[in-house]
Design a protein around this motif. Structure first.
Motif, PDB file in Angstrom:
ATOM      1  N   ILE A  11      41.505  45.319  70.095  1.00  0.00           N
ATOM      2  CA  ILE A  11      41.680  44.360  69.239  1.00  0.00           C
ATOM      3  C   ILE A  11      39.841  43.490  70.058  1.00  0.00           C
ATOM      4  O   ILE A  11      39.511  43.329  68.091  1.00  0.00           O
ATOM      5  CB  ILE A  11      42.643  43.606  69.759  1.00  0.00           C
ATOM      6  CG1 ILE A  11      43.480  44.520  69.669  1.00  0.00           C
ATOM      7  CG2 ILE A  11      42.748  41.921  69.215  1.00  0.00           C
ATOM      8  CD1 ILE A  11      44.098  44.051  68.020  1.00  0.00           C
ATOM      9  N   TRP A  12      39.951  43.383  70.958  1.00  0.00           N
ATOM     10  CA  TRP A  12      38.444  42.972  71.007  1.00  0.00           C
ATOM     11  C   TRP A  12      37.257  43.380  71.023  1.00  0.00           C
ATOM     12  O   TRP A  12      35.979  42.885  72.017  1.00  0.00           O
ATOM     13  CB  TRP A  12      38.628  41.670  71.937  1.00  0.00           C
ATOM     14  CG  TRP A  12      39.490  42.322  73.485  1.00  0.00           C
ATOM     15  CD1 TRP A  12      40.779  41.693  73.456  1.00  0.00           C
ATOM     16  CD2 TRP A  12      38.715  42.293  73.971  1.00  0.00           C
ATOM     17  NE1 TRP A  12      40.969  42.383  74.520  1.00  0.00           N
ATOM     18  CE2 TRP A  12      39.903  42.906  75.163  1.00  0.00           C
ATOM     19  CE3 TRP A  12      37.159  43.030  75.186  1.00  0.00           C
ATOM     20  CZ2 TRP A  12      39.994  43.369  76.517  1.00  0.00           C
ATOM     21  CZ3 TRP A  12      37.287  43.830  75.668  1.00  0.00           C
ATOM     22  CH2 TRP A  12      38.565  44.139  76.927  1.00  0.00           C
ATOM     23  N   ASN A  70      35.882  39.229  60.457  1.00  0.00           N
ATOM     24  CA  ASN A  70      36.777  40.291  61.282  1.00  0.00           C
ATOM     25  C   ASN A  70      37.028  41.194  61.954  1.00  0.00           C
ATOM     26  O   ASN A  70      36.136  41.908  61.508  1.00  0.00           O
ATOM     27  CB  ASN A  70      38.561  39.434  60.130  1.00  0.00           C
ATOM     28  CG  ASN A  70      38.570  40.408  59.045  1.00  0.00           C
ATOM     29  OD1 ASN A  70      37.061  41.466  59.231  1.00  0.00           O
ATOM     30  ND2 ASN A  70      38.739  40.196  57.653  1.00  0.00           N
ATOM     31  N   TRP A  71      38.039  41.939  61.932  1.00  0.00           N
ATOM     32  CA  TRP A  71      38.591  42.850  63.056  1.00  0.00           C
ATOM     33  C   TRP A  71      37.671  43.940  62.263  1.00  0.00           C
ATOM     34  O   TRP A  71      36.988  45.119  62.405  1.00  0.00           O
ATOM     35  CB  TRP A  71      39.934  43.249  63.424  1.00  0.00           C
ATOM     36  CG  TRP A  71      40.123  44.550  64.373  1.00  0.00           C
ATOM     37  CD1 TRP A  71      39.860  44.370  66.089  1.00  0.00           C
ATOM     38  CD2 TRP A  71      40.023  46.133  64.094  1.00  0.00           C
ATOM     39  NE1 TRP A  71      39.940  45.888  66.609  1.00  0.00           N
ATOM     40  CE2 TRP A  71      40.376  46.533  64.984  1.00  0.00           C
ATOM     41  CE3 TRP A  71      40.742  46.297  62.519  1.00  0.00           C
ATOM     42  CZ2 TRP A  71      41.116  47.953  64.717  1.00  0.00           C
ATOM     43  CZ3 TRP A  71      40.486  47.518  62.664  1.00  0.00           C
ATOM     44  CH2 TRP A  71      40.622  48.725  64.215  1.00  0.00           C
ATOM     45  N   CYS A  72      38.233  44.276  60.934  1.00  0.00           N
ATOM     46  CA  CYS A  72      37.779  44.858  59.245  1.00  0.00           C
ATOM     47  C   CYS A  72      36.584  45.378  59.208  1.00  0.00           C
ATOM     48  O   CYS A  72      35.835  46.449  59.333  1.00  0.00           O
ATOM     49  CB  CYS A  72      38.781  45.302  58.691  1.00  0.00           C
ATOM     50  SG  CYS A  72      40.290  45.712  58.274  1.00  0.00           S
ATOM     51  N   PHE A  77      46.409  44.078  57.736  1.00  0.00           N
ATOM     52  CA  PHE A  77      45.199  45.008  57.469  1.00  0.00           C
ATOM     53  C   PHE A  77      45.125  45.613  56.798  1.00  0.00           C
ATOM     54  O   PHE A  77      43.500  45.348  56.679  1.00  0.00           O
ATOM     55  CB  PHE A  77      46.113  46.620  57.915  1.00  0.00           C
ATOM     56  CG  PHE A  77      44.994  47.992  58.443  1.00  0.00           C
ATOM     57  CD1 PHE A  77      43.893  47.344  59.177  1.00  0.00           C
ATOM     58  CD2 PHE A  77      45.181  48.990  57.592  1.00  0.00           C
ATOM     59  CE1 PHE A  77      42.412  48.777  59.051  1.00  0.00           C
ATOM     60  CE2 PHE A  77      44.378  50.279  57.430  1.00  0.00           C
ATOM     61  CZ  PHE A  77      42.974  49.422  58.334  1.00  0.00           C
ATOM     62  N   MET A  78      45.429  45.839  55.508  1.00  0.00           N
ATOM     63  CA  MET A  78      44.731  45.587  53.992  1.00  0.00           C
ATOM     64  C   MET A  78      44.251  44.324  53.544  1.00  0.00           C
ATOM     65  O   MET A  78      42.659  44.750  53.274  1.00  0.00           O
ATOM     66  CB  MET A  78      46.297  46.144  53.448  1.00  0.00           C
ATOM     67  CG  MET A  78      46.383  47.809  52.862  1.00  0.00           C
ATOM     68  SD  MET A  78      45.227  48.713  53.528  1.00  0.00           S
ATOM     69  CE  MET A  78      44.423  48.745  52.324  1.00  0.00           C
ATOM     70  N   PHE A  79      44.986  43.342  54.271  1.00  0.00           N
ATOM     71  CA  PHE A  79      44.261  41.658  53.878  1.00  0.00           C
ATOM     72  C   PHE A  79      43.260  41.673  54.543  1.00  0.00           C
ATOM     73  O   PHE A  79      41.776  41.174  54.181  1.00  0.00           O
ATOM     74  CB  PHE A  79      45.450  40.527  54.059  1.00  0.00           C
ATOM     75  CG  PHE A  79      44.676  39.544  53.519  1.00  0.00           C
ATOM     76  CD1 PHE A  79      44.303  38.832  52.704  1.00  0.00           C
ATOM     77  CD2 PHE A  79      44.171  38.876  54.777  1.00  0.00           C
ATOM     78  CE1 PHE A  79      44.599  37.570  52.477  1.00  0.00           C
ATOM     79  CE2 PHE A  79      43.970  37.882  54.608  1.00  0.00           C
ATOM     80  CZ  PHE A  79      43.914  36.518  53.264  1.00  0.00           C
ATOM     81  N   ASN A  80      43.065  42.050  55.898  1.00  0.00           N
ATOM     82  CA  ASN A  80      41.745  42.441  56.609  1.00  0.00           C
ATOM     83  C   ASN A  80      40.200  42.558  55.651  1.00  0.00           C
ATOM     84  O   ASN A  80      39.046  41.991  55.811  1.00  0.00           O
ATOM     85  CB  ASN A  80      41.680  42.964  57.947  1.00  0.00           C
ATOM     86  CG  ASN A  80      42.075  40.792  58.806  1.00  0.00           C
ATOM     87  OD1 ASN A  80      41.243  40.479  59.740  1.00  0.00           O
ATOM     88  ND2 ASN A  80      43.271  41.129  58.832  1.00  0.00           N
ATOM     89  N   LYS A  81      40.849  43.932  55.517  1.00  0.00           N
ATOM     90  CA  LYS A  81      39.742  45.173  54.928  1.00  0.00           C
ATOM     91  C   LYS A  81      39.201  44.898  53.089  1.00  0.00           C
ATOM     92  O   LYS A  81      37.976  44.878  53.487  1.00  0.00           O
ATOM     93  CB  LYS A  81      40.377  46.617  54.589  1.00  0.00           C
ATOM     94  CG  LYS A  81      41.141  47.632  55.418  1.00  0.00           C
ATOM     95  CD  LYS A  81      40.961  48.631  54.973  1.00  0.00           C
ATOM     96  CE  LYS A  81      39.642  49.553  54.682  1.00  0.00           C
ATOM     97  NZ  LYS A  81      40.223  50.769  54.592  1.00  0.00           N
ATOM     98  N   LEU A  82      40.034  43.214  52.802  1.00  0.00           N
ATOM     99  CA  LEU A  82      39.968  42.623  51.362  1.00  0.00           C
ATOM    100  C   LEU A  82      38.748  42.037  52.065  1.00  0.00           C
ATOM    101  O   LEU A  82      38.315  41.198  50.947  1.00  0.00           O
ATOM    102  CB  LEU A  82      40.849  43.066  50.318  1.00  0.00           C
ATOM    103  CG  LEU A  82      41.535  43.957  49.862  1.00  0.00           C
ATOM    104  CD1 LEU A  82      42.664  43.376  49.564  1.00  0.00           C
ATOM    105  CD2 LEU A  82      41.000  44.557  49.543  1.00  0.00           C
TER     106      LEU A  82
END
Length: 284
Positions: A22-23, A102-104, A91-96
């Motif tokens: 995660i980090w 963010n993490w992605c 996860f998909m929200f992060n990618k967009l």
């Protein structure tokens, strides 16, 4: 070496790496200290030993690279997650929305450094071994630059070319012999070339106090030229010449490299004997 590495990777690293999927993009300052301390302990060198040489001889995967691998494994898990699950939707929200760092975004940065960002864009499962190989390749390039920037590694850079475990560490030497070989390789064995720095002597003034050759007491002089150790040297060389006819024709650096790789036990005993003799002469 194998046992020590196994213990470290089984009992120490998992504690430092817990949750790193995660980090794992953060800077591992505290973890690096533990990592380096474990390597120095096994090699038997003090805390002023050059970091590049310690890491290069141990050949362990760095903390940062371990964390990047953990993130990669977690990324593969996310790719395989059922799209209807909340985890997959987040996860998909992060990618967009990578503009929020963010993490992605951080995962994408890792793959970009490895020239694998096209796989990220296509939601492709990553080959963990390929990622590890690319991390090690990048680490090798950074390590070479670190070694070149350290004047103390004058001898080390001539015999060490690759970031990988060295034979003298993987051999079952006594700890004291292993420590002497490590110190000798990385330029911190207290010969006059090293101790002369403490009193601000110029390199050309750091002459050998054991013989009358008026030569600088560096690693090569200590091993191959100091007249005080002629008997010990002759005993070692006679033994090696019986096994390799080419040995006598090698230059000093090639001899050192050859001995460290193919005659570790005999060389370890030799270094211990002549270093003990040196200390007795100097300190009575």
């Amino acid at each position: 070496y194998q046992t020590y590495s196994k213990l470290y990777n089984s009992m120490v690293a998992p504690i430092m790496d817990y949750g790193s999927e995660i980090w794992g993009f953060s800077t591992p300052n505290a973890a690096n200290k533990v990592h380096l301390m474990a390597q120095r302990y096994f090699m038997g060198v003090h805390r002023f030993a050059p970091v590049a040489a310690v890491a290069g001889d141990m050949g362990w995967l760095s903390v940062k690279d371990r964390w990047a691998l953990n993130m990669t494994r977690f990324y593969n898990r996310l790719i395989n997650t059922n799209p209807d699950r909340l985890l997959a939707k987040v996860f998909m929200f992060n990618k967009l929305h990578t503009e929020n760092n963010n993490w992605c975004k951080n995962m994408c940065n890792i793959l970009n450094v490895l020239d694998m960002d096209h796989l990220y864009e296509n939601n492709t499962i990553l080959n963990i071994q390929e990622v590890k190989n690319k991390l090690m390749e990048n680490n090798q390039n950074d390590w070479v630059n670190m070694v070149d920037a350290k004047p103390k590694l004058r001898t080390y850079k001539l015999i060490k070319k690759d970031y990988k475990p060295e034979q003298y560490l993987m051999s079952n030497l006594y700890k004291y012999e292993r420590s002497l070989l490590a110190q000798l390789r990385i330029g911190i064995l207290p010969l006059h070339i090293e101790t002369g720095r403490y009193v601000n002597l110029r390199p050309e003034e750091r002459l050998c106090k054991i013989c009358n050759n008026q030569e600088i007491e560096d690693e090569v002089h200590f091993l191959f030229h100091c007249e005080t150790y002629t008997n010990e040297r002759a005993s070692l060389f006679d033994n090696i010449n019986q096994k390799s006819r080419d040995f006598s024709e090698m230059n000093d650096i090639c001899k050192l490299d050859y001995l460290m790789k193919f005659h570790v036990y005999a060389f370890g005993h030799y270094v211990k004997d002549i270093y003990t003799k040196r200390r007795k002469i100097l300190y009575n």
